[in-house]
Structures are given as structure tokens and as C-alpha cells.
Design an enzyme around this catalytic site. Structure first.
Site, PDB file in Angstrom:
ATOM      1  N   CYS A   2      -1.949  -0.668  -0.827  1.00 20.74           N
ATOM      2  CA  CYS A   2      -1.972   0.708  -1.279  1.00 20.74           C
ATOM      3  C   CYS A   2      -0.957   1.507  -0.477  1.00 20.74           C
ATOM      4  CB  CYS A   2      -3.368   1.289  -1.053  1.00 20.74           C
ATOM      5  SG  CYS A   2      -4.675   0.226  -1.684  1.00 20.74           S
ATOM      6  N   GLN A   3      -0.907   2.780  -0.740  1.00 14.07           N
ATOM      7  CA  GLN A   3      -0.072   3.648   0.078  1.00 14.07           C
ATOM      8  C   GLN A   3      -0.881   4.838   0.549  1.00 14.07           C
ATOM      9  OE1 GLN A   3       3.915   4.385  -0.375  1.00 14.07           O
ATOM     10  NE2 GLN A   3       4.391   2.298  -1.023  1.00 14.07           N
TER      11      GLN A   3
END
Lengths: 273, 273
Positions: A2-3
Site C-alpha cells: 500500500c502507500q
């Protein structure tokens, strides 16, 4: 994976510019299309916007990008699912209350063979390793400090111990905030920048969009932005060394224990931008 | 005082029509201009949109009104402050986790001389009587059923006892949901309607807006709408008798104990619309 995106400031600031670049990574310029979320602390309250849709095409993200909400602490997340289905209950950031404050948590990583024992005080609602880790963290904080929030140094030391223990199960980059501090733990990848006077123009990596911060700020303003990967292509972002927990407050790194002094890494000092 | 709006359905339904009338009461057709909020359960997850601005002029409310989010359980609230400042942390509905589920609560009323003892398991973040009452409710449920959620009948009986105890301090109309049930407690004023086949056209009281539900529904759909005051002017809404707790599930009233059988009030039966 994810970020992550976090913002911690000394005066309430909107995150519209940074969010515009971050939003594009959710299905447009990058593959993180399994939902997104953002939490804004405002005073003691918090607003969490969640959407299991890709942020690049989410009407809620469009609102967040165009409606300036000013906040001292923001945590955002765009998801590429590793564990748990693409559903609202698995969408970061997660929220709980501890010691009469809201706590917000978002995670980038993947924890394997991780099945914490829960005593019932904090239980995951969804099925991600991330929400389990958040509940695990809060359960141990509540047990270690049953009478209320400890001094910041003791809180930091406890979080550092917990980050090391949980991080033994896999990548455990996370952002955690109680509205006062924004804690950023780098396990494998996390960067930050501190913007302060003299302010300049920044240009996004993910969209052809620039902003001249000198026109939007006062000389006393200070804003720390933390992100999985740099959001702009004309500023110097600092990689946080793996194994480091940083405590951001008022837009600067606060030294709360040995762990914030990172030997041989001048980037970790406050005001080093 | 404030206004409450709840929806409980047997298939995921959007609340855009009802919300349009409700939103107008937040500063346009009525005086409830001290913020608003709405929570949508979707699966095990929940999204809460909060805004301390009047709902009639809130960009977030505009999004909610125009972006159809389909949900089985919705709780919304517009605020006229009686206790606590107009801040985000005092904006309903409130959210907590218990037994691995999210719980959402909104209150209309004013509790006086009410200072519950908290053991720390659930603590208010803001300064309203309403959030204190929510924490008080959850603390007692957690203590009475430490091993997890009890059968619905036992949960209902406990909520009824708690509603009576807390309601001794003043008006205590509330909506409470765990995503499965929507509990509606009438202390002084609360109404409901159950819409089911054959569906007809409804016209809002607060805006010149009509919707022909027969074009938007299937014959099996059933939707209960609960509101402080009727939202439409061409349908029959049922006043819930003061002192009554109702449990809505799948768009109908479920009998979980004596308290749902309201003597002499045929409106309280399921399917009575």
C-alpha cells in the site's frame, strides 16, 4: 502493498496539494486500487473518509481533494490488498478510542504468521493483518498504562518495543496519531520532508501540478509530510532508515528517546530540510 | 435539541431522498445549524461523515445527498447544541468498537445531573452528555456480556434497562446500531414509517421534492425510516410512544421482549404501514 501519507503541522494546514498526487497513485499512475481512506484531526475530533473504490475515481476523494480541511495531523492510505478482501471494514485508516482520545492507524506491509492474542479490549472488525496490529498495539498500551496517557517518552518507548515485536512478522511501516503526535515507523520504506521558511514552489511527481507555498504560508509555518515514496520531484525527501520510529509534533521531529537519534543519518535531525 | 434520522432495510438502499429533506432542517427550514453527521454501515464496515458546519451549506452533506451509498443501516443527526461547544468532537453520530463490531450512536435530548462513572473501557472524547451516555451504555454492555455479544433478546433487555436508567436524567431519544439491528429509543419524540409493496410516491415536507418508490424498488424491498419528525407530508408516520425501545431489523420491527409490544398502539406492529 500500500502507500502511506501523513501530515503533521504547527498550524492547521490543508493537504489538498499532496493529496492530489497521492490520489493519482490509487488506480491512475500506480496500482493501489483497492480502496483508500484519510483521517483529519480537528481539535479533539477526527473525521475519517473511507472508500473501498479506487481513489483515482472516487467521488469522496474528489471532495477531499477540492474541499480544504485544515488539520494539524492527517493520515491517508491507498490500498493494494495483500490480506483481507476489498471491503469497507478492511479499508485503512482504522480508528479506536483510548484514554479519551481518538487514535488513527494505517499500515503498509504484510505480516505473516501473526495471530496476536486479544483480551477483548480492542478487537479487529475486518480481517486484515493491519487492523490486528493496531488492536495489538492499543491493547498493550492500555494494559501498560491503565491510568491514562503516560508521558510522551514512555509512550514512545512502548511503541518502539511493540513495533519491533510486531515487525518481526514482516514489513511494518505504519503511521499512528492521537491528534497530538504523529508517529511514523519505517520498517522497509518511508520518506519525509519538512517544509518551512523560506518556502518555495513544489511540483508533483504524479501530476503536472505545482504550488508556490510562499504564497500560502506565513514564515512561522512548519509542515512535515511523510509518504511511502516522495510526492514531489523538485524537493529533497529524506528516507527514514529501516527500524526507526519517529515522533512528529508541530511539524518537527521530537526527540523522545534514543531511538530518534539515528547514528550517521543527518536527515533525521529536525529542521534538516 | 437535535433531530435524528435512521434507516433500516432488508436490501441495501440509499438514503438520498430522506437525507435531502433532513439536510434542509440543518440551517435552512429549521434551526439545527450546529453541525451534522451520518453513518452508513456497509457489511461489517461503517463510514461516518461528520461536519461541524450547518448541513444546509456543508459540501460534505452535498456529497452525501448526491452520491448514493447503499446501506442496511444508517444513522444521521443534525445538531442544535445544548451541552458542549460546536466542534468536531461533539458532532454526532459517535463511533466505538465493541465485541469486534462497530457501534454508532446519536442522541436527541438533554441529560441533566448526569455524570456516569467510567472505568476506562469507553471514555468520551468530547464534552456532550450524548457521548457520555453512549460510553455509559457500552461500558455496561461490555461488563454484562464480557465473552462477546449475547443473544438479541438479552441485548435488548439490557439496553432497555440502561435506557430507563439514563433517561431518568432527561430526554433520551436515541438511535443505536451495530450494523445488524437499529435500536430506536423514544423518550419524548420519535416517529417511524415502514415502506413496502405496494410502493407509492412520497413528497418531502421540507423541500418540493417527490420520489416514486415503485420505480426504484422490487416487491420484496422493505425499508424502515425513523425520524424525530415526519419527513414527508403525504404518508402516515407512526409516533413511537414515549418510554419505548424498538429493534428494527431487515426493515421491520422485531419482537425481542415485552417492551416492543406496545399495548393499544397498533402502529407498533411490523408491516403496519
Amino acid at each position: 502493498m500500500c502507500q502511506l501519507l501523513g501530515m503533521n503541522c504547527n498550524v492547521p494546514t490543508d493537504i489538498c496539494f499532496s493529496f492530489a498526487g497521492f490520489q493519482a497513485r490509487g488506480g491512475a499512475t500506480d496500482v493501489h486500487a483497492d480502496g483508500w481512506g484519510i483521517a483529519f484531526f480537528e481539535g479533539r475530533g477526527v473525521r475519517v473518509f473511507l472508500d473501498p473504490q479506487p481513489s483515482a475515481s472516487s467521488p469522496v476523494a474528489e471532495l477531499v481533494r477540492s474541499y480544504p480541511i485544515r488539520s494539524l495531523n492527517v493520515i491517508a492510505h491507498i490500498r493494494k490488498a495483500t490480506q483481507g478482501q476489498v471491503t469497507l471494514d478492511n479499508t485503512h485508516p482504522f480508528q479506536r478510542e483510548l484514554w479519551g482520545s481518538y487514535w488513527i492507524f494505517a499500515h503498509n506491509g504484510n505480516l505473516l504468521d501473526y495471530a496476536p492474542h486479544f483480551d477483548g479490549r480492542f478487537l479487529p472488525v475486518g480481517s486484515t493483518d493491519s487492523e490486528s496490529a493496531f488492536c495489538d498495539l492499543l491493547q498493550h498500551l492500555a494494559a501498560e498504562f491503565p491510568d491514562g496517557p503516560p508521558p510522551a517518552e514512555a509512550l514512545f518507548a512502548a511503541l518502539r518495543r511493540l513495533a519491533i515485536r510486531i515487525g518481526a512478522h514482516g514489513p511494518f511501516n505504519f503511521l499512528l496519531s492521537n491528534g497530538e503526535y504523529l508517529f511514523a515507523h519505517c520498517s522497509t520504506k518511508l520518506t519525509y520532508i519538512i517544509r518551512q521558511a523560506p518556502f518555495a514552489t513544489a511540483h508533483l511527481s504524479d501530476q503536472d501540478l505545482s504550488v508556490d507555498f510562499s504564497r500560502l504560508t506565513t514564515p512561522a509555518d512548519r509542515v512535515a509530510v511523510i509518504a511511502t515514496a516522495p510526492l514531489t520531484d523538485n524537493e529533497v525527501w529524506h528516507a527514514i532508515p529501516p527500524g526507526t520510529l519517529l515522533a512528529f509534533r508541530h511539524g518537527a521531529i521530537e526527540t523522545l528517546g534514543e531511538a530518534t537519534t539515528i547514528a550517521g543519518n543527518p536527515a533525521a535531525g529536525a529542521g534538516s530540510v
